[in-house]
Design an enzyme around this catalytic site. Sequence first.
Site, PDB file in Angstrom:
ATOM      1  N   CYS A 115       0.816  -1.220   0.000  1.00 37.90           N
ATOM      2  CA  CYS A 115       0.000   0.000   0.000  1.00 37.90           C
ATOM      3  C   CYS A 115       0.847   1.266   0.000  1.00 37.90           C
ATOM      4  O   CYS A 115       0.382   2.325  -0.414  1.00 37.90           O
ATOM      5  CB  CYS A 115      -0.940   0.006   1.201  1.00 37.90           C
ATOM      6  SG  CYS A 115      -2.107  -1.346   1.118  1.00 37.90           S
ATOM      7  N   HIS A 264      -4.012   6.897   1.351  1.00 37.62           N
ATOM      8  CA  HIS A 264      -4.184   5.571   0.756  1.00 37.62           C
ATOM      9  C   HIS A 264      -5.572   5.072   1.131  1.00 37.62           C
ATOM     10  O   HIS A 264      -5.985   5.176   2.291  1.00 37.62           O
ATOM     11  CB  HIS A 264      -3.103   4.616   1.276  1.00 37.62           C
ATOM     12  CG  HIS A 264      -3.461   3.184   1.101  1.00 37.62           C
ATOM     13  ND1 HIS A 264      -3.841   2.672  -0.114  1.00 37.62           N
ATOM     14  CD2 HIS A 264      -3.538   2.160   1.989  1.00 37.62           C
ATOM     15  CE1 HIS A 264      -4.131   1.387   0.036  1.00 37.62           C
ATOM     16  NE2 HIS A 264      -3.961   1.051   1.299  1.00 37.62           N
ATOM     17  N   ASN A 294     -10.005  -1.116  -1.860  1.00 36.53           N
ATOM     18  CA  ASN A 294      -8.587  -0.847  -1.614  1.00 36.53           C
ATOM     19  C   ASN A 294      -7.789  -1.430  -2.789  1.00 36.53           C
ATOM     20  O   ASN A 294      -7.735  -2.648  -2.957  1.00 36.53           O
ATOM     21  CB  ASN A 294      -8.184  -1.511  -0.287  1.00 36.53           C
ATOM     22  CG  ASN A 294      -6.711  -1.350   0.053  1.00 36.53           C
ATOM     23  OD1 ASN A 294      -5.892  -1.009  -0.804  1.00 36.53           O
ATOM     24  ND2 ASN A 294      -6.359  -1.605   1.303  1.00 36.53           N
TER      25      ASN A 294
HETATM   26  N1  ACO Z   1     -18.884  -9.945   6.141  1.00 34.32           N
HETATM   27  C1  ACO Z   1     -19.540 -10.207   7.281  1.00 34.32           C
HETATM   28  N2  ACO Z   1     -18.917 -10.473   8.443  1.00 34.32           N
HETATM   29  C2  ACO Z   1     -17.577 -10.462   8.446  1.00 34.32           C
HETATM   30  C3  ACO Z   1     -16.818 -10.186   7.285  1.00 34.32           C
HETATM   31  C4  ACO Z   1     -17.527  -9.927   6.102  1.00 34.32           C
HETATM   32  N3  ACO Z   1     -16.912  -9.644   4.948  1.00 34.32           N
HETATM   33  N4  ACO Z   1     -15.497 -10.244   7.605  1.00 34.32           N
HETATM   34  C5  ACO Z   1     -15.415 -10.528   8.905  1.00 34.32           C
HETATM   35  N5  ACO Z   1     -16.661 -10.674   9.422  1.00 34.32           N
HETATM   36  C6  ACO Z   1     -17.037 -10.957  10.805  1.00 34.32           C
HETATM   37  C7  ACO Z   1     -15.929 -11.651  11.572  1.00 34.32           C
HETATM   38  O1  ACO Z   1     -15.957 -13.034  11.371  1.00 34.32           O
HETATM   39  C8  ACO Z   1     -16.254 -11.251  12.986  1.00 34.32           C
HETATM   40  O2  ACO Z   1     -17.293 -12.088  13.457  1.00 34.32           O
HETATM   41  P1  ACO Z   1     -17.318 -12.581  15.002  1.00 34.32           P
HETATM   42  O3  ACO Z   1     -17.397 -11.305  15.830  1.00 34.32           O
HETATM   43  O4  ACO Z   1     -18.522 -13.436  15.063  1.00 34.32           O
HETATM   44  O5  ACO Z   1     -16.011 -13.310  15.218  1.00 34.32           O
HETATM   45  C9  ACO Z   1     -16.827  -9.860  12.864  1.00 34.32           C
HETATM   46  O6  ACO Z   1     -17.256  -9.729  11.493  1.00 34.32           O
HETATM   47  C10 ACO Z   1     -15.835  -8.762  13.188  1.00 34.32           C
HETATM   48  O7  ACO Z   1     -14.627  -9.007  12.471  1.00 34.32           O
HETATM   49  P2  ACO Z   1     -13.373  -8.084  12.637  1.00 34.32           P
HETATM   50  O8  ACO Z   1     -12.252  -8.659  11.808  1.00 34.32           O
HETATM   51  O9  ACO Z   1     -13.113  -7.872  14.078  1.00 34.32           O
HETATM   52  O10 ACO Z   1     -13.911  -6.723  11.981  1.00 34.32           O
HETATM   53  P3  ACO Z   1     -13.267  -5.298  12.001  1.00 34.32           P
HETATM   54  O11 ACO Z   1     -14.224  -4.351  12.560  1.00 34.32           O
HETATM   55  O12 ACO Z   1     -11.872  -5.298  12.544  1.00 34.32           O
HETATM   56  O13 ACO Z   1     -13.172  -4.954  10.446  1.00 34.32           O
HETATM   57  C11 ACO Z   1     -11.507  -4.767   8.721  1.00 34.32           C
HETATM   58  C12 ACO Z   1     -12.333  -5.710   9.615  1.00 34.32           C
HETATM   59  C13 ACO Z   1     -12.472  -4.028   7.825  1.00 34.32           C
HETATM   60  C14 ACO Z   1     -10.596  -5.656   7.896  1.00 34.32           C
HETATM   61  C15 ACO Z   1     -10.705  -3.761   9.560  1.00 34.32           C
HETATM   62  O14 ACO Z   1     -10.032  -4.422  10.595  1.00 34.32           O
HETATM   63  C16 ACO Z   1      -9.662  -2.988   8.749  1.00 34.32           C
HETATM   64  O15 ACO Z   1     -10.016  -2.200   7.887  1.00 34.32           O
HETATM   65  N6  ACO Z   1      -8.380  -3.156   9.044  1.00 34.32           N
HETATM   66  C17 ACO Z   1      -7.310  -2.387   8.385  1.00 34.32           C
HETATM   67  C18 ACO Z   1      -7.125  -2.733   6.946  1.00 34.32           C
HETATM   68  C19 ACO Z   1      -5.940  -1.974   6.394  1.00 34.32           C
HETATM   69  O16 ACO Z   1      -5.780  -0.803   6.644  1.00 34.32           O
HETATM   70  N7  ACO Z   1      -5.066  -2.632   5.686  1.00 34.32           N
HETATM   71  C20 ACO Z   1      -3.839  -1.959   5.272  1.00 34.32           C
HETATM   72  C21 ACO Z   1      -3.727  -1.823   3.877  1.00 34.32           C
HETATM   73  S1  ACO Z   1      -3.832  -3.322   3.027  1.00 34.32           S
HETATM   74  C22 ACO Z   1      -2.259  -3.691   2.405  1.00 34.32           C
HETATM   75  O17 ACO Z   1      -1.260  -3.139   2.724  1.00 34.32           O
HETATM   76  C23 ACO Z   1      -2.198  -4.835   1.448  1.00 34.32           C
END
Ligand code: ACO
Length: 337
Positions: A115, A264, A294
């Site tokens: 990223c 980003h 993304n």
């Molecule tokens: N649809 C429905 N439910 C989902 C999905 C989905 N697509 N994905 C996960 N869930 C569920 C999980 O299983 C979990 O269920 P549970 O509570 O029963 O266990 C619940 O939703 C919460 O999951 P979390 O992973 O805790 O969700 P979070 O609020 O953290 O959101 C996300 C996830 C969107 C990935 C967030 O953490 C995020 O944006 N992180 C940063 C991403 C980022 O900045 N990446 C850097 C750049 S990428 C790169 O460099 C390649």
Amino acid sequence: MYSSKISGLGMYVPENVVTNDDLSKVMDTNDEWIQERTGIKERRHIKKGDGNSTAVMGVKAAKVALERSGIHKDNIDLIVFATLSPDYYFPGCGVQVQELLEMPNVPAIDVRNQCSGFVYALSIADQYIKTGMYTNVLVVGSENHSGGLDMTTRGRSVSVIFGDGAGAAIVSRSNDDSAILSTHMHSEGKHAKELALIGPSTGHWVPEIIAESDTATDDHITYYPYMNGQFVFKNAVTRFAEVIMEGLKANSMTPDDIDMLIPHQANLRIAQFIQKKFKLSNDRVFNNIQKYGNTTAASIPIALTEAWEQGKIQKGDKVVLAAFGSGFTWASAVINW
Ligand code: ACO
């Protein structure tokens, strides 16, 4: 010492639109969850047979940037290509761009900083121009995520986020006040596995993966990207803020001086957190993750291109680019447009 400026911008995204509802047909997810957590409404995916690849999309974006810069491809001295999803394991996409654009023997550097890749690539271009070694550099960020995502419920926390596309910039020696004022880059490899695709790699080669796949449990799929979402999120908000402040301080600026922040496009919630922290009004931050998801190394040049096309960046504006991602790596650029 010379200075460099962005003299042309271009972007390309595949025609195939994949909505959140489309994803909910192949995995257990829904529009509400995706929009609430990430802000994403839809993304583009390459369709099999549409002729696109990471290099091909990069070329399409580069052609637009070249046209807009008014600089002929024969006057490009260097190609810098950023991606985490190259067409081949090796060689990198830079040489494919050299060949597809018919730029005989022009050197090509490949950047693998996910990223942060575009800002790293921009920094490389800036240094070569500053020293006087080169006059015009083509910088490309392009990703074909859809080719390597786990499109099942197992992969949903990663797969719903990413989209395909490319952006490009022509970076040229500046003859006026327009300039890349500074770039700052960082890394912290101790968190490499928190956001990674482990294999195939020399440490985890194909036969090993095949053997493993017969017995693999859900936790052991090494050939799909893994992301510790909440850990990445927490680090992202801290590092984004740090590296933006580092860039501003180096130029004796404060957040009040920012005319346009192009973060980003990792997650709309991260961008909104930064916007709030720096007290930036809506017209001083540009987001388009809603439409494209993304797109990793392509996200900043795609956002920059759209902001410029919409007239939201004017000559003399102070534009700040900021990125954070896998590595971890993070970076910023401060530009006098
Ligand atoms: N649809 C429905 N439910 C989902 C999905 C989905 N697509 N994905 C996960 N869930 C569920 C999980 O299983 C979990 O269920 P549970 O509570 O029963 O266990 C619940 O939703 C919460 O999951 P979390 O992973 O805790 O969700 P979070 O609020 O953290 O959101 C996300 C996830 C969107 C990935 C967030 O953490 C995020 O944006 N992180 C940063 C991403 C980022 O900045 N990446 C850097 C750049 S990428 C790169 O460099 C390649």
